[in-house]
Write a protein that holds these residues in place. Structure first.
Motif, PDB file in Angstrom:
ATOM      1  N   MET A 192     -34.126 -55.434  15.082  1.00  0.00           N
ATOM      2  CA  MET A 192     -32.846 -55.686  15.750  1.00  0.00           C
ATOM      3  C   MET A 192     -32.494 -54.560  16.715  1.00  0.00           C
ATOM      4  N   VAL A 193     -32.850 -53.333  16.389  1.00  0.00           N
ATOM      5  CA  VAL A 193     -32.409 -52.178  17.165  1.00  0.00           C
ATOM      6  C   VAL A 193     -33.364 -51.820  18.296  1.00  0.00           C
ATOM      7  N   LEU A 194     -34.658 -51.953  18.085  1.00  0.00           N
ATOM      8  CA  LEU A 194     -35.620 -51.481  19.078  1.00  0.00           C
ATOM      9  C   LEU A 194     -35.499 -52.147  20.447  1.00  0.00           C
ATOM     10  N   PRO A 195     -35.280 -53.466  20.555  1.00  0.00           N
ATOM     11  CA  PRO A 195     -35.111 -54.046  21.898  1.00  0.00           C
ATOM     12  C   PRO A 195     -33.908 -53.466  22.648  1.00  0.00           C
ATOM     13  N   LEU A 196     -32.813 -53.252  21.960  1.00  0.00           N
ATOM     14  CA  LEU A 196     -31.637 -52.659  22.593  1.00  0.00           C
ATOM     15  C   LEU A 196     -31.927 -51.219  23.000  1.00  0.00           C
ATOM     16  N   ALA A 197     -32.604 -50.476  22.155  1.00  0.00           N
ATOM     17  CA  ALA A 197     -32.941 -49.087  22.481  1.00  0.00           C
ATOM     18  C   ALA A 197     -33.840 -49.027  23.713  1.00  0.00           C
ATOM     19  N   ALA A 198     -34.819 -49.927  23.796  1.00  0.00           N
ATOM     20  CA  ALA A 198     -35.702 -49.962  24.964  1.00  0.00           C
ATOM     21  C   ALA A 198     -34.928 -50.325  26.219  1.00  0.00           C
ATOM     22  N   LEU A 199     -34.033 -51.286  26.132  1.00  0.00           N
ATOM     23  CA  LEU A 199     -33.216 -51.687  27.280  1.00  0.00           C
ATOM     24  C   LEU A 199     -32.353 -50.521  27.768  1.00  0.00           C
ATOM     25  N   LEU A 200     -31.711 -49.826  26.839  1.00  0.00           N
ATOM     26  CA  LEU A 200     -30.878 -48.688  27.223  1.00  0.00           C
ATOM     27  C   LEU A 200     -31.707 -47.566  27.841  1.00  0.00           C
ATOM     28  N   ALA A 201     -32.915 -47.354  27.333  1.00  0.00           N
ATOM     29  CA  ALA A 201     -33.784 -46.324  27.887  1.00  0.00           C
ATOM     30  C   ALA A 201     -34.173 -46.658  29.325  1.00  0.00           C
ATOM     31  N   VAL A 202     -34.451 -47.925  29.592  1.00  0.00           N
ATOM     32  CA  VAL A 202     -34.819 -48.345  30.951  1.00  0.00           C
ATOM     33  C   VAL A 202     -33.615 -48.265  31.880  1.00  0.00           C
TER      34      VAL A 202
END
Length: 72
Positions: free
Chosen positions: A41-51
């Motif tokens: 649940m968290v990793l896609p959001l973390a990747a989006l925020l990093a980009v």
């Protein structure tokens, strides 16, 4: 002993009402969520925020440093 049991059984009205609302909506959080589900649940959001905020290079640098320490 009876006095202690009587005090611990009492719940504040606000807390009880909040639990009733969550139960009615079906949104009560699960205390037994599997860690892999939480990560998924968290990793896609973390990747989006990093980009979006330009931190992708830092993430890649840290990941490669950790991989180097682990010997991969």
């Amino acid at each position: 002993m009876a006095d202690i049991a009587g005090r611990t059984a009492h719940r504040s009205p606000g807390r009880a009402q909040a639990h009733q609302v969550l139960d009615a909506l079906g949104d009560r959080p699960s205390a037994t969520r599997h860690p892999l589900i939480a990560a998924a649940m968290v990793l896609p959001l973390a990747a989006l925020l990093a980009v979006v905020f330009g931190g992708w290079d830092a993430v890649v640098t840290q990941a490669s440093s950790v991989a180097g320490l682990l010997g991969h």
